[in-house]
Design an enzyme around this catalytic site. Structure first.
Site, PDB file in Angstrom:
ATOM      1  N   HIS A  43       4.473 -13.314   7.074  1.00 25.90           N
ATOM      2  CA  HIS A  43       3.018 -12.733   6.533  1.00 25.90           C
ATOM      3  C   HIS A  43       3.182 -13.286   4.739  1.00 25.90           C
ATOM      4  O   HIS A  43       3.151 -12.394   3.936  1.00 25.90           O
ATOM      5  CB  HIS A  43       3.210 -11.381   6.415  1.00 25.90           C
ATOM      6  CG  HIS A  43       2.093 -10.351   5.970  1.00 25.90           C
ATOM      7  ND1 HIS A  43       1.257 -10.705   4.651  1.00 25.90           N
ATOM      8  CD2 HIS A  43       1.416  -9.339   6.587  1.00 25.90           C
ATOM      9  CE1 HIS A  43       0.196  -9.769   4.833  1.00 25.90           C
ATOM     10  NE2 HIS A  43       0.345  -9.155   5.624  1.00 25.90           N
ATOM     11  N   GLU A 101      -0.935 -16.360   7.025  1.00 25.00           N
ATOM     12  CA  GLU A 101       0.140 -16.029   7.883  1.00 25.00           C
ATOM     13  C   GLU A 101       0.228 -16.735   9.117  1.00 25.00           C
ATOM     14  O   GLU A 101      -0.811 -16.882   9.998  1.00 25.00           O
ATOM     15  CB  GLU A 101      -0.010 -14.349   8.271  1.00 25.00           C
ATOM     16  CG  GLU A 101      -0.289 -13.718   6.732  1.00 25.00           C
ATOM     17  CD  GLU A 101      -0.801 -12.391   7.126  1.00 25.00           C
ATOM     18  OE1 GLU A 101      -0.670 -11.658   8.075  1.00 25.00           O
ATOM     19  OE2 GLU A 101      -1.771 -11.962   6.333  1.00 25.00           O
TER      20      GLU A 101
HETATM   21  O1  TA6 Z   1      -2.110  -9.136   7.459  1.00 30.22           O
HETATM   22  C1  TA6 Z   1      -3.287  -8.578   7.144  1.00 30.22           C
HETATM   23  C2  TA6 Z   1      -2.888  -7.050   7.123  1.00 30.22           C
HETATM   24  O2  TA6 Z   1      -2.522  -6.623   8.468  1.00 30.22           O
HETATM   25  C3  TA6 Z   1      -4.023  -6.389   6.260  1.00 30.22           C
HETATM   26  O3  TA6 Z   1      -4.804  -5.618   7.582  1.00 30.22           O
HETATM   27  C4  TA6 Z   1      -3.510  -5.703   5.091  1.00 30.22           C
HETATM   28  O4  TA6 Z   1      -3.659  -4.301   5.561  1.00 30.22           O
HETATM   29  C5  TA6 Z   1      -2.162  -6.253   5.187  1.00 30.22           C
HETATM   30  O5  TA6 Z   1      -1.740  -6.903   6.323  1.00 30.22           O
HETATM   31  C6  TA6 Z   1      -0.882  -5.356   4.502  1.00 30.22           C
HETATM   32  O6  TA6 Z   1      -0.324  -4.612   5.036  1.00 30.22           O
HETATM   33  P1  TA6 Z   1       0.761  -3.725   4.379  1.00 30.22           P
HETATM   34  O7  TA6 Z   1       1.264  -2.729   5.797  1.00 30.22           O
HETATM   35  O8  TA6 Z   1       1.567  -4.565   3.888  1.00 30.22           O
HETATM   36  O9  TA6 Z   1      -0.029  -3.002   3.447  1.00 30.22           O
END
Ligand code: TA6
Length: 294
Positions: A163, A265
């Protein structure tokens, strides 16, 4: 993230030391080619800075290094699932303690290998036996490989992501290409949408691009460089920026943090926990991201 100022608590080689930030130990690499850091909490890369460049990786100024919460920024390892299809969000790998297995170095760079081992805690969340390692290759480019082996006597299924939070000078002055045109919009209940070839951000996005090209390019017009992201083993590229309201709602991101980050990602996207990549006993799978600046 500035790793150089952190005091070393162990010296492993000419190029590799262990440093500590609050409750988190970080494997720090200082090499002629680049500096980098990988936190043992989460197997989480927190910095990759080729010599003479600004960091390619964004870390929140308000990231919490308490050894419990996932770090905001860097490259969170989302595994054995991606997103909120089960709890905790994005799986347990990013909040688990990883072990340093090996480090090697030569004139081209440094390779660090970490391992995530099954435990009582992981078994409670996900009742399977696994052998998961993270290979981080630091040199002229950064290559991160998540290697997953099924060491159970039954098949299991996983999804996940590397990510990556990329560091840009000003999100309004970036132009992204190579993500493809078809995406599921997470802001509209995963509605299937068609976008353009070029993306210029002016608002929040949270998209699962389902047909990305081999190379995604993020042109940073201020720093006058192009970041490239080349993924393997993925079925999607997720692009995310929380924008101003999203940043304000997160306790571990400064309010203007969204202006200098962009998540691109390498993702194995699955709509439910039962879907994704299925591994039979002793089968393995690799999810890779390669990041560089031109
Ligand atoms: O990859 C995108 C995502 O899934 C978004 O929906 C956003 O919420 C982000 O990741 C961050 O997630 P987190 O659980 O680290 O706050």
């Amino acid at each position: 993230m500035n790793l150089v100022s952190l005091p070393a608590i162990a010296v492993l080689s000419d190029n590799v030391t262990i440093v500590q930030k609050d409750q988190v130990k970080i494997v720090r690499i200082i090499h002629d080619k680049a500096t980098a850091g990988i936190a043992l909490h989460g197997g989480h890369l927190v910095s990759y800075q080729p010599t003479g460049q600004q960091d390619l990786i964004w870390m929140s100024e308000q990231a919490i290094f308490d050894g419990k919460k996932a770090l905001r920024g860097g490259i969170p390892v989302c595994w054995p699932w991606f997103g909120r299809i089960a709890a905790p969000a994005h799986g347990f790998a990013r909040t688990s303690q990883w072990e340093l297995v090996e480090h090697r170095e030569n004139e081209h760079g440094v390779i660090v290998e970490l391992a995530l081992l099954p435990s009582k805690d992981t078994h409670q969340l996900w009742p399977h036996m696994f052998d998961v390692s993270l290979l981080v290759e630091v040199g002229d480019e950064l290559k991160v490989t998540l290697k997953v082996i099924n060491i159970d006597d039954e098949a299991w299924t996983f999804s996940g992501a590397l990510h990556t939070y990329l560091n840009v000078a000003d999100i309004l002055q970036t132009e992204t290409t190579g993500m493809g045109t078809q995406y599921l919009d997470s802001l509209q209940d995963d509605k299937v949408c068609q976008g353009g070839d070029t993306l210029v951000l002016t608002d929040t996005i949270d998209r699962v691009y389902t047909q990305p090209e081999a190379l995604i390019k993020i042109e940073d017009k201020v720093l006058n460089r192009t970041l490239t992201v080349e993924n393997q083993g993925h079925n999607a590229a997720v692009l995310w920026n929380p924008w101003s309201e999203g940043a304000q709602s997160m306790g571990d991101m400064q309010d203007d943090g969204y202006q200098t980050m962009f998540c691109v990602e390498s993702t194995i996207h699955a709509p439910t926990i039962e879907q994704g990549i299925t591994l039979q006993p002793s089968e393995n799978y690799e999810l890779v991201t390669v990041i560089a600046a031109q």
